[in-house]
Design a protein around this motif. Structure first.
Motif, short mmCIF file in Angstrom:
data_model
loop_
_atom_site.label_atom_id
_atom_site.label_comp_id
_atom_site.label_asym_id
_atom_site.label_seq_id
_atom_site.Cartn_x
_atom_site.Cartn_y
_atom_site.Cartn_z
N TRP A 1 -10.95 61.75 12.53
CA TRP A 1 -9.74 61.19 12.81
C TRP A 1 -8.83 61.57 11.51
CZ3 TRP A 1 -12.09 60.08 17.14
CH2 TRP A 1 -11.08 59.40 18.23
N LYS B 1 -5.04 68.14 11.83
CA LYS B 1 -4.90 68.79 13.28
C LYS B 1 -5.22 67.68 14.34
CE LYS B 1 -4.40 72.10 16.29
NZ LYS B 1 -3.05 72.75 16.17
N THR B 2 -6.28 67.16 14.01
CA THR B 2 -6.47 65.93 15.15
C THR B 2 -5.39 64.87 15.18
OG1 THR B 2 -9.06 66.01 14.53
CG2 THR B 2 -8.60 63.88 15.67
N GLN B 3 -5.03 64.35 14.24
CA GLN B 3 -3.98 63.28 14.32
C GLN B 3 -2.50 64.29 15.00
OE1 GLN B 3 -3.16 62.53 10.14
NE2 GLN B 3 -4.74 61.04 10.15
N GLN B 4 -2.44 65.37 14.74
CA GLN B 4 -1.14 65.99 15.24
C GLN B 4 -1.48 65.98 16.90
OE1 GLN B 4 -0.76 69.70 13.20
NE2 GLN B 4 -0.34 68.83 11.53
N THR B 5 -2.66 66.47 17.31
CA THR B 5 -2.84 66.60 18.61
C THR B 5 -2.88 65.03 19.33
OG1 THR B 5 -4.40 68.11 18.13
CG2 THR B 5 -4.83 67.37 20.32
N LEU B 6 -3.43 64.31 18.75
CA LEU B 6 -3.59 62.83 19.40
C LEU B 6 -2.06 62.39 19.54
CD1 LEU B 6 -6.57 61.43 17.83
CD2 LEU B 6 -6.31 62.06 20.11
N ASP B 7 -1.44 62.60 18.24
CA ASP B 7 0.23 62.13 18.24
C ASP B 7 0.99 62.90 19.51
OD1 ASP B 7 -0.08 60.13 16.26
OD2 ASP B 7 0.44 61.54 14.73
N GLY B 8 0.43 64.04 19.95
CA GLY B 8 1.31 64.79 21.06
C GLY B 8 0.76 63.96 22.28
N ILE B 9 -0.25 63.45 22.13
CA ILE B 9 -0.64 62.84 23.79
C ILE B 9 0.06 61.45 23.77
CG2 ILE B 9 -2.61 61.67 25.03
CD1 ILE B 9 -4.19 63.94 23.61
N SER C 1 -3.78 58.25 17.07
CA SER C 1 -4.06 58.97 16.07
C SER C 1 -4.54 57.85 14.68
CB SER C 1 -3.21 59.89 15.28
OG SER C 1 -2.04 59.03 15.02
#
Length: 550
Positions: free
Chosen positions: A316, A320-328, A366
């Motif tokens: 977490w 990159k993980t945070q950006q992906t999850l924020d996009g969801i 995120s």
């Protein structure tokens, strides 16, 4: 709409304005430490006093004061309360499976001495978690482990708080320093390097300090090789990574080095006399499913939830993980009646600075608390829980932390009211009027900021600009003083009510926050004063001045 301007001297008398600005904090601390009032009630008392001061003395518009209160309370519940709730949920699951006995036994084989367990768990492992998450997560996790290793609730809470100091400035993948750079306009790598020339001294001290606080000088003499190894193995990478890479991976690399060094040392050395603690009484309501001899398989099973937690927090923490999850799923809400309605004034900021933004960031997926929840669910299934059983355990966790969540919401509301009303800046300006002693008192300003807000990041936002402006005015390095704000601030982490509530909740000792505060207060002030002395030497005295980043 014209922003409301903050007034840092509402009485036209600096001394009187400063004394009145301190009233809400004095009420809060007196209610907790002297009157022994339950901390959630003390927090609400401090909040009411802050609101009366903001509206009645500072003339803050009522709608802005109300919006500020709700904004702070919301931030207290998410993400901070969200983290605590899910850590306790994971802890509840492991307790219901009786896995802590096995975990304790496995630790006792690697580090049988309680003082070395303290260094390994509270200092080294806590720093590793701080590097990934922050926001009270390391205190919650390490205090919960210490209590199950046989430490008394006061020691488990207080020592976890003291240990969670030297890593804080680089916590959460360097968020406090990155924020400080944004606020001040200074280079993030220069700030990282300067803090990396201050905190390593204390990284060497803290392992000795927590052992002395727990077992006195006799304990220090008994385990000094472990304390020295842990401190040096942390401090050297902390200096190197902060100076030659940046703030992002400092805690993770330093903590991993410290853990490895301690384990390697214990392969060839053990203290002459082993200090063992009594096993805590078993929870009669916890069904014990793991019985029989301690095997490698059972040890791995006992550590499995914490390894899953570490992996999830690390995952977490990756941008990159945070950006992906924020996009969801994420949202940023401009707070009505508050966003850009408050104008900070000189000398806290430069003339012409924009009004203060107020944006509630609802990053549902995120946030690190969500990662902890995922770790708990995965661990729950691995431990054999059904979905219904996990829901029941989650409800029990909510009930257990209900007062803690109320307290954190009230504390953050109090902090936000003082911030937007400008009364915390009134206290800061008083410290800034100390002339040549400013390097010492400017460091204590960082300590005050964290004690008030519960966050090194928030303290840097609050006082970063003031530190820069004041340093330039008196002719010393702004990089030095902005770094001192963060380095001094870490020592205030152990006395802020938010962290104390996290510790008391994790150790199932809610209601005894006054004892924890009294236990850690002088440690906090003493360490902050030592940081202030170091910064003063760096400002004025050769060869310490050579440590200042140009």
């Amino acid at each position: 709409m014209t922003p409301w301007p903050q007034n840092y001297d509402p009485f036209g008398n600096v001394f009187l304005s400063t004394v009145v600005a301190a009233i809400p904090i004095a009420i809060l601390l007196a209610a907790i430490a002297l009157l022994h009032i339950r901390i959630h009630l003390a927090a609400f008392g401090g909040l009411i006093a802050a609101l009366v001061l903001a509206v009645g003395v500072c003339h803050m518009p009522v709608d802005i004061a109300a919006a500020t209160t709700l904004y702070g309370a919301a931030y207290g519940l998410f993400p901070i309360g969200w983290i605590i709730l899910n850590v306790i949920f994971l802890y509840q699951l492991t307790v219901q499976r009786g896995l802590f006995d096995v975990l304790r036994d496995s630790l006792a084989r690697v580090a049988p001495d309680a003082r070395i367990q303290l260094i390994l768990i509270a200092f080294a492992f806590g720093a590793f978690v701080e590097g990934m998450a922050g926001f009270g997560t390391p205190v919650a996790i390490t205090a919960a482990i210490l209590i199950q290793l046989g430490f008394r609730p006061l020691h488990a809470s207080g020592l976890a708080l003291i240990a969670n100091t030297a890593p804080v400035a680089f916590g959460g993948l360097g968020i406090p320093i990155k924020t400080l750079a944004q606020i001040t306009g200074l280079d993030v790598r220069l700030l990282s390097a300067m803090i990396g020339r201050q905190l390593p001294f204390f990284s060497c001290i803290i392992p000795f300090w927590i052992v002395a606080a727990f077992d006195g000088w006799r304990g220090v003499r008994a385990v000094w090789p472990a304390a020295l190894t842990a401190g040096l193995a942390f401090a050297i990478p902390q200096f190197l990574v902060s100076n030659f890479h940046g703030p992002w991976l400092v805690d993770i690399v330093a903590a991993a080095s410290s853990i490895l060094a301690i384990v390697l040392l214990l392969c060839v050395w053990q203290p002459r006399e082993i200090l063992r603690l009594e096993r805590p009484p078993a929870d009669p309501a916890a069904p014990i499913t793991d019985t029989g001899p301690v095997t490698r398989k059972r040890v791995a099973f006992a550590w499995m939830p914490w390894m899953i937690l570490t992996a999830c927090i690390l995952c977490w923490g990756v941008p990159k993980t945070q950006q992906t999850l924020d996009g969801i799923a994420s949202a940023e809400i401009l707070v009505p009646h508050l966003d850009r309605r408050v104008q900070r004034m000189p000398p806290v900021v430069l003339a012409g600075a924009p009004p203060e933004p107020a944006v509630f960031k609802l990053h549902l997926l995120s946030e690190v608390g969500t990662g902890i929840l995922v770790a708990a669910i995965i661990s729950g299934f691995a431990m054999g829980f059904t979905p219904v059983a996990m829901l029941r355990a989650y409800a029990q966790s909510i009930w257990r932390v209900r007062f803690s969540l109320l307290t954190i919401a009230a504390m953050l509301a109090l902090g936000y009211v003082t911030k937007y009303a400008g009364t915390d800046a009134t206290l800061g300006i008083a410290l800034a009027h100390t002339g040549t002693l400013y390097p010492f008192f400017g460091t204590l300003l960082g300590w005050l900021g964290v004690a008030l807000t519960g966050s090194d990041t928030a303290s840097n936002v609050l006082f970063g600009s003031l530190q820069k402006i004041t340093a330039q005015r008196i002719g010393i390095s702004p990089i030095l003083m902005c770094a001192a704000n963060s380095a001094g601030g870490v020592m205030g982490k152990m006395v802020d009510a938010q962290s104390i509530v996290v510790a008391s909740t994790a150790t199932n000792w809610y209601g005894h926050e006054d004892s924890i505060l009294r236990y850690v207060f002088w440690h906090s002030l003493g360490l902050a004063a030592l940081v202030g002395i170091l910064v003063t030497l760096q400002a004025y005295v050769a060869p310490f001045t050579s440590l200042v980043v140009k």
